[in-house]
Design an enzyme around this catalytic site. Sequence first.
Site, PDB file in Angstrom:
ATOM      1  N   GLY A   1     -40.025 -33.603  -0.768  1.00  0.00           N
ATOM      2  CA  GLY A   1     -40.245 -32.834  -2.162  1.00  0.00           C
ATOM      3  C   GLY A   1     -40.844 -33.799  -3.432  1.00  0.00           C
ATOM      4  O   GLY A   1     -40.781 -33.519  -4.537  1.00  0.00           O
TER       5      GLY A   1
ATOM      6  N   GLY B   1     -44.071 -35.489  -4.570  1.00  0.00           N
ATOM      7  CA  GLY B   1     -45.211 -35.766  -4.821  1.00  0.00           C
ATOM      8  C   GLY B   1     -45.104 -34.993  -5.490  1.00  0.00           C
ATOM      9  O   GLY B   1     -46.281 -36.470  -6.654  1.00  0.00           O
TER      10      GLY B   1
ATOM     11  N   ASP C   1     -44.681 -32.269   8.146  1.00  0.00           N
ATOM     12  CA  ASP C   1     -43.853 -31.278   7.515  1.00  0.00           C
ATOM     13  C   ASP C   1     -42.526 -30.297   8.044  1.00  0.00           C
ATOM     14  O   ASP C   1     -42.006 -30.863   9.115  1.00  0.00           O
ATOM     15  CB  ASP C   1     -45.055 -29.804   8.328  1.00  0.00           C
ATOM     16  CG  ASP C   1     -44.462 -28.267   8.202  1.00  0.00           C
ATOM     17  OD1 ASP C   1     -44.027 -27.609   7.455  1.00  0.00           O
ATOM     18  OD2 ASP C   1     -45.282 -27.018   9.006  1.00  0.00           O
TER      19      ASP C   1
ATOM     20  N   SER D   1     -31.068 -24.456  -7.004  1.00  0.00           N
ATOM     21  CA  SER D   1     -31.434 -23.107  -8.267  1.00  0.00           C
ATOM     22  C   SER D   1     -30.265 -23.200  -8.445  1.00  0.00           C
ATOM     23  O   SER D   1     -29.447 -22.136  -8.059  1.00  0.00           O
ATOM     24  CB  SER D   1     -32.995 -23.195  -7.546  1.00  0.00           C
ATOM     25  OG  SER D   1     -32.979 -22.741  -8.794  1.00  0.00           O
TER      26      SER D   1
ATOM     27  N   TYR E   1     -35.636 -16.652  -1.700  1.00  0.00           N
ATOM     28  CA  TYR E   1     -35.478 -17.773  -3.052  1.00  0.00           C
ATOM     29  C   TYR E   1     -34.149 -17.852  -3.307  1.00  0.00           C
ATOM     30  O   TYR E   1     -33.543 -18.768  -2.447  1.00  0.00           O
ATOM     31  CB  TYR E   1     -36.334 -17.582  -3.734  1.00  0.00           C
ATOM     32  CG  TYR E   1     -36.446 -19.362  -4.306  1.00  0.00           C
ATOM     33  CD1 TYR E   1     -37.095 -20.833  -4.075  1.00  0.00           C
ATOM     34  CD2 TYR E   1     -35.432 -19.499  -5.669  1.00  0.00           C
ATOM     35  CE1 TYR E   1     -36.705 -21.807  -5.014  1.00  0.00           C
ATOM     36  CE2 TYR E   1     -34.975 -20.406  -6.338  1.00  0.00           C
ATOM     37  CZ  TYR E   1     -35.889 -21.925  -6.083  1.00  0.00           C
ATOM     38  OH  TYR E   1     -36.109 -22.874  -6.131  1.00  0.00           O
ATOM     39  N   ALA E   2     -33.584 -17.551  -3.821  1.00  0.00           N
ATOM     40  CA  ALA E   2     -31.641 -17.501  -4.400  1.00  0.00           C
ATOM     41  C   ALA E   2     -30.991 -17.464  -3.123  1.00  0.00           C
ATOM     42  O   ALA E   2     -29.558 -18.448  -2.981  1.00  0.00           O
ATOM     43  CB  ALA E   2     -31.577 -16.149  -5.694  1.00  0.00           C
TER      44      ALA E   2
ATOM     45  N   ALA F   1     -31.644 -18.649   0.101  1.00  0.00           N
ATOM     46  CA  ALA F   1     -31.963 -19.729   0.289  1.00  0.00           C
ATOM     47  C   ALA F   1     -31.220 -20.661   0.291  1.00  0.00           C
ATOM     48  O   ALA F   1     -30.565 -21.687   0.759  1.00  0.00           O
ATOM     49  CB  ALA F   1     -33.377 -20.020   0.676  1.00  0.00           C
ATOM     50  N   LYS F   2     -31.453 -20.872  -1.557  1.00  0.00           N
ATOM     51  CA  LYS F   2     -30.715 -21.690  -2.370  1.00  0.00           C
ATOM     52  C   LYS F   2     -29.212 -21.945  -1.954  1.00  0.00           C
ATOM     53  O   LYS F   2     -28.488 -23.075  -2.132  1.00  0.00           O
ATOM     54  CB  LYS F   2     -30.672 -21.833  -3.287  1.00  0.00           C
ATOM     55  CG  LYS F   2     -32.898 -22.348  -3.587  1.00  0.00           C
ATOM     56  CD  LYS F   2     -32.554 -23.683  -3.684  1.00  0.00           C
ATOM     57  CE  LYS F   2     -34.189 -24.189  -3.963  1.00  0.00           C
ATOM     58  NZ  LYS F   2     -34.602 -25.727  -3.362  1.00  0.00           N
TER      59      LYS F   2
END
Length: 247
Positions: A3, A5, A55, A135, A151-152, A154-155
């Site tokens: 990540g 970029g 990827d 996060s 999202y939460a 997964a983090k």
Amino acid sequence: MSGGGTGIGRAIAARLAADGNRVVILGRREAVLEEARARIEETVGPGRIVPVPADLTDPEAVEAAAARIAVLGPVDVLVNNAGAIVTPPAGDGLAALADAWRKDLDANLLTAVLLTTALQGRLRRPGGRLVVISSAAAQRGGAGPHSAGSYAAAKAALHGWAFGLARQLGPDGVTVNVLAPGYVADTEIFGAGWSEEFHAGKVADTLVGRAGTPADVAEAVGFLASPSAGYLTGQVIGLNGGAVLGR
């Protein structure tokens, strides 16, 4: 680093390159990586940034990227920064929910697991540094109005995985830490699509009265990647302006 970029990733890459490191930046979009290389090298000089498009949810692509990185020598620092908040489920059924969750787990958890596994044998021993960008959502739940909780989750999964790696790699002199930023402006996650009220609420939630910046995160990673952090491992470090207090 993954990540690398845009946003936080580009700031971290610039910080590490400024310290004299050669930094490999990985991401899906080759043009974005090339732009990041050009902008960073305007400051640090040529040859410091090596773009490797891949990827990182694709095992074969990760293996190919790892082979390219291997020719550069041992990996002193590996920063897993790739991640995204995936679009909400495209429907009301369980199948749509499952698809959205799998995409979030792939983007935020699997990318780190695959890349780290592919490069684990290349980490410098002793002295290697593994930094995982999580996060504040993993500590407090949720990630705003666009999230279904995936999202939460997964983090948060990154934390337990990183703890296991810290136990495994500690005897080899490799540290493993998780950095959990809160609200950081000027990133793709907190970019278009969020209301002014949402942004203002995030700032009001801090104790310092401001949003974080990619440079704030980069400075923290710079320390975790340094020889000075050799006794710090197996920790989740909150970088959130006090929005989530220490636990």
